[in-house]
Design a protein around this motif. Structure first.
Motif, PDB file in Angstrom:
ATOM      1  N   LEU A  17     -13.664  73.586  63.541  1.00 60.42           N
ATOM      2  CA  LEU A  17     -13.702  73.754  64.990  1.00 60.42           C
ATOM      3  C   LEU A  17     -12.351  74.218  65.528  1.00 60.42           C
ATOM      4  CD1 LEU A  17     -15.446  73.393  67.533  1.00 60.42           C
ATOM      5  CD2 LEU A  17     -14.533  71.075  67.680  1.00 60.42           C
ATOM      6  N   LEU A  18     -11.269  73.703  64.976  1.00 59.26           N
ATOM      7  CA  LEU A  18      -9.936  74.131  65.402  1.00 59.26           C
ATOM      8  C   LEU A  18      -9.714  75.607  65.098  1.00 59.26           C
ATOM      9  CD1 LEU A  18      -7.254  73.288  66.661  1.00 59.26           C
ATOM     10  CD2 LEU A  18      -6.465  72.681  64.365  1.00 59.26           C
ATOM     11  N   MET A  19     -10.191  76.076  63.951  1.00 59.73           N
ATOM     12  CA  MET A  19     -10.078  77.504  63.642  1.00 59.73           C
ATOM     13  C   MET A  19     -10.870  78.344  64.638  1.00 59.73           C
ATOM     14  SD  MET A  19     -10.147  77.942  59.520  1.00 59.73           S
ATOM     15  CE  MET A  19     -11.500  76.858  59.147  1.00 59.73           C
ATOM     16  N   ILE A  20     -12.075  77.909  64.981  1.00 59.26           N
ATOM     17  CA  ILE A  20     -12.904  78.651  65.929  1.00 59.26           C
ATOM     18  C   ILE A  20     -12.258  78.676  67.308  1.00 59.26           C
ATOM     19  CG2 ILE A  20     -15.116  78.616  67.138  1.00 59.26           C
ATOM     20  CD1 ILE A  20     -16.320  77.537  64.492  1.00 59.26           C
ATOM     21  N   ILE A  21     -11.737  77.533  67.752  1.00 58.45           N
ATOM     22  CA  ILE A  21     -11.072  77.480  69.050  1.00 58.45           C
ATOM     23  C   ILE A  21      -9.835  78.375  69.057  1.00 58.45           C
ATOM     24  CG2 ILE A  21      -9.775  75.962  70.600  1.00 58.45           C
ATOM     25  CD1 ILE A  21     -11.774  73.762  69.874  1.00 58.45           C
ATOM     26  N   GLY A  22      -9.101  78.414  67.949  1.00 59.57           N
ATOM     27  CA  GLY A  22      -7.935  79.286  67.861  1.00 59.57           C
ATOM     28  C   GLY A  22      -8.294  80.755  67.963  1.00 59.57           C
ATOM     29  N   ILE A  23      -9.385  81.156  67.337  1.00 60.75           N
ATOM     30  CA  ILE A  23      -9.819  82.555  67.420  1.00 60.75           C
ATOM     31  C   ILE A  23     -10.267  82.888  68.840  1.00 60.75           C
ATOM     32  CG2 ILE A  23     -11.590  84.175  66.638  1.00 60.75           C
ATOM     33  CD1 ILE A  23     -11.403  82.746  63.889  1.00 60.75           C
ATOM     34  N   ILE A  24     -10.988  81.970  69.466  1.00 59.64           N
ATOM     35  CA  ILE A  24     -11.407  82.193  70.857  1.00 59.64           C
ATOM     36  C   ILE A  24     -10.193  82.261  71.774  1.00 59.64           C
ATOM     37  CG2 ILE A  24     -12.632  81.130  72.808  1.00 59.64           C
ATOM     38  CD1 ILE A  24     -14.672  80.112  70.734  1.00 59.64           C
ATOM     39  N   ALA A  25      -9.203  81.409  71.539  1.00 60.93           N
ATOM     40  CA  ALA A  25      -7.995  81.417  72.360  1.00 60.93           C
ATOM     41  C   ALA A  25      -7.235  82.732  72.215  1.00 60.93           C
ATOM     42  CB  ALA A  25      -7.092  80.239  71.973  1.00 60.93           C
ATOM     43  N   LEU A  26      -7.277  83.328  71.041  1.00 59.69           N
ATOM     44  CA  LEU A  26      -6.608  84.623  70.858  1.00 59.69           C
ATOM     45  C   LEU A  26      -7.321  85.747  71.596  1.00 59.69           C
ATOM     46  CD1 LEU A  26      -5.592  84.685  67.100  1.00 59.69           C
ATOM     47  CD2 LEU A  26      -4.087  84.890  69.059  1.00 59.69           C
ATOM     48  N   CYS A  27      -8.623  85.641  71.735  1.00 66.76           N
ATOM     49  CA  CYS A  27      -9.410  86.729  72.322  1.00 66.76           C
ATOM     50  C   CYS A  27      -9.510  86.675  73.837  1.00 66.76           C
ATOM     51  CB  CYS A  27     -10.816  86.716  71.727  1.00 66.76           C
ATOM     52  SG  CYS A  27     -10.829  87.079  69.963  1.00 66.76           S
ATOM     53  N   GLN A  28      -9.210  85.543  74.445  1.00 65.56           N
ATOM     54  CA  GLN A  28      -9.354  85.438  75.894  1.00 65.56           C
ATOM     55  C   GLN A  28      -8.071  85.913  76.588  1.00 65.56           C
ATOM     56  OE1 GLN A  28      -7.777  83.026  78.101  1.00 65.56           O
ATOM     57  NE2 GLN A  28      -6.426  82.466  76.441  1.00 65.56           N
ATOM     58  N   PRO A  29      -8.172  86.605  77.724  1.00 62.18           N
ATOM     59  CA  PRO A  29      -6.988  87.151  78.394  1.00 62.18           C
ATOM     60  C   PRO A  29      -6.502  86.351  79.601  1.00 62.18           C
ATOM     61  CG  PRO A  29      -8.910  88.291  79.176  1.00 62.18           C
ATOM     62  CD  PRO A  29      -9.390  87.276  78.165  1.00 62.18           C
ATOM     63  N   TRP A  30      -7.122  85.205  79.941  1.00 63.99           N
ATOM     64  CA  TRP A  30      -6.825  84.548  81.206  1.00 63.99           C
ATOM     65  C   TRP A  30      -5.702  83.534  81.124  1.00 63.99           C
ATOM     66  CZ3 TRP A  30     -11.962  84.762  79.383  1.00 63.99           C
ATOM     67  CH2 TRP A  30     -12.701  85.790  79.946  1.00 63.99           C
ATOM     68  N   THR A  40      -1.383  79.833  66.099  1.00 66.23           N
ATOM     69  CA  THR A  40      -0.932  78.562  65.541  1.00 66.23           C
ATOM     70  C   THR A  40      -2.116  77.624  65.321  1.00 66.23           C
ATOM     71  OG1 THR A  40       1.152  78.811  66.728  1.00 66.23           O
ATOM     72  CG2 THR A  40       0.635  76.628  65.884  1.00 66.23           C
ATOM     73  N   MET A  41      -3.022  77.558  66.287  1.00 66.80           N
ATOM     74  CA  MET A  41      -4.207  76.710  66.127  1.00 66.80           C
ATOM     75  C   MET A  41      -5.065  77.187  64.957  1.00 66.80           C
ATOM     76  SD  MET A  41      -5.570  75.725  69.906  1.00 66.80           S
ATOM     77  CE  MET A  41      -5.335  77.271  70.756  1.00 66.80           C
ATOM     78  N   THR A  42      -5.216  78.496  64.823  1.00 73.14           N
ATOM     79  CA  THR A  42      -6.015  79.035  63.723  1.00 73.14           C
ATOM     80  C   THR A  42      -5.382  78.705  62.376  1.00 73.14           C
ATOM     81  OG1 THR A  42      -6.714  80.839  65.164  1.00 73.14           O
ATOM     82  CG2 THR A  42      -7.080  81.126  62.817  1.00 73.14           C
ATOM     83  N   LEU A  43      -4.080  78.861  62.275  1.00 77.24           N
ATOM     84  CA  LEU A  43      -3.398  78.581  61.004  1.00 77.24           C
ATOM     85  C   LEU A  43      -3.414  77.094  60.659  1.00 77.24           C
ATOM     86  CD1 LEU A  43      -0.342  81.003  61.181  1.00 77.24           C
ATOM     87  CD2 LEU A  43      -2.369  81.183  59.748  1.00 77.24           C
ATOM     88  N   VAL A  44      -3.216  76.237  61.650  1.00 77.46           N
ATOM     89  CA  VAL A  44      -3.270  74.795  61.390  1.00 77.46           C
ATOM     90  C   VAL A  44      -4.679  74.394  60.951  1.00 77.46           C
ATOM     91  CG1 VAL A  44      -3.135  72.525  62.503  1.00 77.46           C
ATOM     92  CG2 VAL A  44      -1.331  74.201  62.876  1.00 77.46           C
ATOM     93  N   GLY A  45      -5.693  74.949  61.592  1.00 76.14           N
ATOM     94  CA  GLY A  45      -7.069  74.670  61.181  1.00 76.14           C
ATOM     95  C   GLY A  45      -7.356  75.168  59.779  1.00 76.14           C
ATOM     96  N   LEU A  46      -6.820  76.334  59.437  1.00 74.98           N
ATOM     97  CA  LEU A  46      -7.026  76.883  58.099  1.00 74.98           C
ATOM     98  C   LEU A  46      -6.368  76.016  57.038  1.00 74.98           C
ATOM     99  CD1 LEU A  46      -8.009  79.232  56.287  1.00 74.98           C
ATOM    100  CD2 LEU A  46      -5.796  80.298  56.700  1.00 74.98           C
ATOM    101  N   ILE A  47      -5.148  75.594  57.281  1.00 74.00           N
ATOM    102  CA  ILE A  47      -4.446  74.747  56.317  1.00 74.00           C
ATOM    103  C   ILE A  47      -5.142  73.391  56.195  1.00 74.00           C
ATOM    104  CG2 ILE A  47      -2.274  73.516  55.906  1.00 74.00           C
ATOM    105  CD1 ILE A  47      -0.876  75.999  57.147  1.00 74.00           C
ATOM    106  N   ALA A  48      -5.572  72.836  57.329  1.00 70.23           N
ATOM    107  CA  ALA A  48      -6.290  71.556  57.290  1.00 70.23           C
ATOM    108  C   ALA A  48      -7.603  71.691  56.531  1.00 70.23           C
ATOM    109  CB  ALA A  48      -6.548  71.062  58.709  1.00 70.23           C
ATOM    110  N   PHE A  49      -8.302  72.798  56.717  1.00 67.23           N
ATOM    111  CA  PHE A  49      -9.555  72.990  55.991  1.00 67.23           C
ATOM    112  C   PHE A  49      -9.302  73.159  54.497  1.00 67.23           C
ATOM    113  CE2 PHE A  49     -12.923  75.695  54.266  1.00 67.23           C
ATOM    114  CZ  PHE A  49     -14.005  74.862  54.503  1.00 67.23           C
TER     115      PHE A  49
END
Length: 67
Positions: A17-30, A40-49
């Motif tokens: 879920l952290l990886m998914i949230i990180g990818i969504i956070a990268l794609c949103q412009p607001w 950072t969220m994506t990488l932490v999620g990847l390492i944790a997984f």
């Protein structure tokens, strides 16, 4: 509940879920904060997984075959 059961039930899906949230956070412009820390969220999620997926599941004993 053992650590392995907690790992399978909470830690593995949490890291995914952290990886998914990180990818969504990268794609949103607001929100600049989310965009700044999305990688950072994506990488932490990847390492944790990668760590949590190495923990083997519980060994189930088959009691019905014992005499």
């Amino acid at each position: 509940m053992t650590f392995r059961a907690i790992n399978r039930k909470y830690f593995e899906p949490g890291s995914q879920l952290l990886m998914i949230i990180g990818i969504i956070a990268l794609c949103q412009p607001w929100n600049l904060f989310l965009h700044r820390y999305g990688l950072t969220m994506t990488l932490v999620g990847l390492i944790a997984f990668m760590i949590t997926s190495k923990v083997p599941p519980d060994q189930k004993t088959d009691e019905s075959t014992s005499p």
